[in-house]
Motif scaffolding. Sequence first.
Motif, PDB file in Angstrom:
ATOM      1  N   ASP A  88     -19.971  -9.014  50.613  1.00  0.00           N
ATOM      2  CA  ASP A  88     -20.040  -8.541  52.342  1.00  0.00           C
ATOM      3  C   ASP A  88     -20.862  -7.224  52.079  1.00  0.00           C
ATOM      4  O   ASP A  88     -20.804  -6.348  51.277  1.00  0.00           O
ATOM      5  CB  ASP A  88     -18.515  -8.226  52.848  1.00  0.00           C
ATOM      6  N   VAL A  89     -21.151  -6.970  52.857  1.00  0.00           N
ATOM      7  CA  VAL A  89     -22.032  -5.745  53.216  1.00  0.00           C
ATOM      8  C   VAL A  89     -21.251  -4.282  53.384  1.00  0.00           C
ATOM      9  O   VAL A  89     -19.789  -4.352  53.619  1.00  0.00           O
ATOM     10  CB  VAL A  89     -23.577  -5.783  54.935  1.00  0.00           C
ATOM     11  N   ASN A  90     -22.228  -3.403  52.686  1.00  0.00           N
ATOM     12  CA  ASN A  90     -21.663  -1.938  52.951  1.00  0.00           C
ATOM     13  C   ASN A  90     -21.312  -1.501  54.182  1.00  0.00           C
ATOM     14  O   ASN A  90     -20.225  -0.606  54.645  1.00  0.00           O
ATOM     15  CB  ASN A  90     -21.484  -1.490  51.773  1.00  0.00           C
TER      16      ASN A  90
ATOM     17  N   TYR B 248     -27.858   1.465  45.797  1.00  0.00           N
ATOM     18  CA  TYR B 248     -28.469   0.458  47.151  1.00  0.00           C
ATOM     19  C   TYR B 248     -29.942  -0.757  46.799  1.00  0.00           C
ATOM     20  O   TYR B 248     -30.530  -0.162  46.219  1.00  0.00           O
ATOM     21  CB  TYR B 248     -28.785   0.559  48.680  1.00  0.00           C
TER      22      TYR B 248
ATOM     23  N   LEU C 191     -25.471 -11.828  51.177  1.00  0.00           N
ATOM     24  CA  LEU C 191     -24.860 -11.513  52.625  1.00  0.00           C
ATOM     25  C   LEU C 191     -25.274 -12.674  53.874  1.00  0.00           C
ATOM     26  O   LEU C 191     -24.274 -12.244  54.078  1.00  0.00           O
ATOM     27  CB  LEU C 191     -25.619 -10.204  52.517  1.00  0.00           C
TER      28      LEU C 191
ATOM     29  N   VAL D  34     -28.509  -3.115  58.305  1.00  0.00           N
ATOM     30  CA  VAL D  34     -28.105  -3.279  56.561  1.00  0.00           C
ATOM     31  C   VAL D  34     -27.954  -2.681  55.316  1.00  0.00           C
ATOM     32  O   VAL D  34     -29.263  -2.511  54.954  1.00  0.00           O
ATOM     33  CB  VAL D  34     -27.251  -4.942  56.381  1.00  0.00           C
ATOM     34  N   SER D  35     -27.057  -2.054  54.801  1.00  0.00           N
ATOM     35  CA  SER D  35     -27.044  -1.486  53.311  1.00  0.00           C
ATOM     36  C   SER D  35     -25.937  -1.929  52.617  1.00  0.00           C
ATOM     37  O   SER D  35     -25.046  -2.280  53.124  1.00  0.00           O
ATOM     38  CB  SER D  35     -26.993   0.027  53.815  1.00  0.00           C
ATOM     39  N   PHE D  36     -27.030  -2.191  51.144  1.00  0.00           N
ATOM     40  CA  PHE D  36     -26.071  -2.936  50.125  1.00  0.00           C
ATOM     41  C   PHE D  36     -26.062  -2.064  49.181  1.00  0.00           C
ATOM     42  O   PHE D  36     -27.353  -2.125  48.804  1.00  0.00           O
ATOM     43  CB  PHE D  36     -25.910  -4.789  50.351  1.00  0.00           C
TER      44      PHE D  36
END
Length: 608
Positions: free
Chosen positions: A421-423, A384, A415, A376-378
Motif C-alpha cells: 500500500d502507498v504511504n 523513499y 503498488l 504517490v510516495s512510498f
Amino acid sequence: MNYFRKILRFAGPYKKYAYLNIFFNILYALFSTLSFVALIPVLQVIFSKERVKYAAPVYKGFYELKDYLQSYLNYFISTKVEEHGEFKVLLYMIGMIITIFMLKNLFNYAAMFFITFLRNGVVRDLRNRLFKKVISLPIGQYSDKTKGDTIARLSSDVDEIRNSFLSVLEMIFREPLTILFSLITMIIFSVKLTLFVFVFIPVTGIIISRIGKSLKRSSTKLQKEQGTFLSIVEEALGGLKVIKAFTAEGIFEKKFAESKDRFYQYSNAVMNRQNLASPVSEFLGIIVIGVLLVYGGYLVFVEKTMEPSFFLGYIMLAYNILTPAKAISKASYSVKRGDAAATRVLEVLETENPIEDKVDAIAKNTFDERITIENVSFKYENDYVLKNFSIVVPKGKTIALVGQSGSGKSTIANLVTRFYDVNEGSINIDGIDIRDLKKASLRGLMGMVTQDSILFNDSVRNNILLGKENAAEEEIIEALQIANAYEFVMELPQGLDTNIGDSGNKLSGGQKQRLSIARAVLKNPPIMVLDEATSALDTESERLVQIALENMMKNRTSIVIAHRLSTIQNADTIVVMQKGKIVEQGSHDQLMANKGTYSKLVEMQSFE
C-alpha cells in the motif's frame, strides 16, 4: 497455558470426540482402581489360614465405611467358601479380575481411538489455517524472514504441538481421574496413610517444575535452529548450479554442519531435561511407598487396625498413582515444549494483515476509463523509493517505465497490484481508490508477467490453468498460440500433460517465459503489468517472447517496466524515472529528439 487455550480453540469442531474421550477415560480410571481393589478378596482367600464364620455386617454411615467393607468382604468370602469351596471361589475371583482388566483396557483403547480424530483434526485445521495465513500476508512480510523458518513453523512446530499439547489431551482427564479414584479408595481404607500421599504430590510438583524452568527457552532455540538448517537446504537446492560452478560445496556443508551441531546441542539440553522428569518422580514415589510400608506395617502388626490384604491392596493403589503422576510430570515438560512451538505458530496466525479488504470494499469487474497514479510516495523501510509520483494510464494505451536499477520502476508494479500500500497519495481505477476495492476484484482485472518466470512442479496444462481454472482445451491452445508457445509444447513428450519440473527447470528461459505469458493470456484481463519480462532472455528468446507480448497487449491497457529499451519503442508513452521521480516522458521519437536522459540510455544500450 494461555497458548494451550488458544490452540484448543481449534478443537471446537471435534467436541463430540472430546466428550467420548472423557466418557471412556472416566470408565478407564474407575476400572483401573477396581482392578487393584479386586485383588483384595483374592489375597483374603489365599493368605487366610483359618476360616471363621462371619455374620452379615450392618452399615452405620460413611465414617465407618472401611470397617463395613472389611467386615462385608469377610462375610462374603466365608459364605461363598462354605458353599463352593476355596479353590472354586478363587477361580471365580480370578475370572472377575480378568474381566475387569479386559474392560479397563477396552475403555483405554476407546478413549485413545476417539482422541485420535480430535488430535489429527486439530493439526489438519491448524496447518490449513497457517498456510492460508502465510499466503494471505503481504509479500513484504517475508522480506526479513527465511523460507526455511516459515516451512519449519508449518511442519516441525505443528508436529511439536501435536506431540506435546495435544498428547496432553489424552491424559487431561484420564490421569487425574485415576489419581482421584485411587485416592478416594485409599482414604476409605486409611486416612492416616493417605496423608503421606497428599504430601508427596505437591512436593513432586515443586521439584519437577524447578527442574523444567529453562525448558521452554531451550525449545525455542531448538525450533529456530530447525528453521535455520531448513533454510540452508532450501537455498542450496535452489542455487545448486551456482554452488557447483564455484565449487562452493564445502562452504554450504560447513554452514549446514554448524547449524546441525547447534541443533544437536539444543536437542540434548531439551531431551535431558525432559527425560529427568520420569526418574525423579518415580524415585520420589518409591520413597513415599517405603514410608507407607513402614507406617502400614505398624498399623497391621502393632495396632492391628488394618488387615494385611487391605494393606497390600492399599500399597498397590498407592503405586497405581505413580504411573499417572509420572505421566503428568512428563506432560508438564511437553506443555513447555509445546508452548515454544505454539508461540511461533500463533505469531504467524495472529499477525495483522496490513493489506485487508475494507468492510465496505467494492467488487469491480470492468475497466472503463483510466488508471491514475496521483502524488504517490512510498518507502520499503526508511528511504523513499517514490516521491510524489503521478501518471495517468488511459484505457487501451501502453505506458512504459524506464530508468536505471533502483529508480522505482518495479515498485510501481507492486503498488498497482496492491502487493504493497502507498504511504502517501493514491492509485485509482476509473476514479476509485484501489484500497476501496476488494483485492480479488482488483487483481482479477490484471494479468502479470515478471522477469522471473514463476512456474510450478506440475504439468504444462495445470500451470496455464492458474490463469483460468475451468478453461476449455480450445482456450488453452489459443493462449499458447498467442504466447508463441504452442509449437514447443506440442513437441514435449506428453504435450500439455508433460511435467515441467521444479520451477519449470526442464524448460529453457524463453520457454518458461512464454508459458507465463500464455497463463496471463488465458486470464484475459483488461490490464497487463509486464515487469521486465524479457530482460533475462537471450536475443533469440527475446524476439519470440516480444512477439508473444505484442500479441497479448493488443486491445489491452498495459504498464510495461522495461530494461531493454528496444522492446518498448512502440509504447504510447515512455516515462523515464530517476530516483523515484519522473525526469521526462513522451513517445520514443519525442524523447530521442529531446536528447535527454532517455536518449542517453538508448545510446548506451546501442553501444553495448
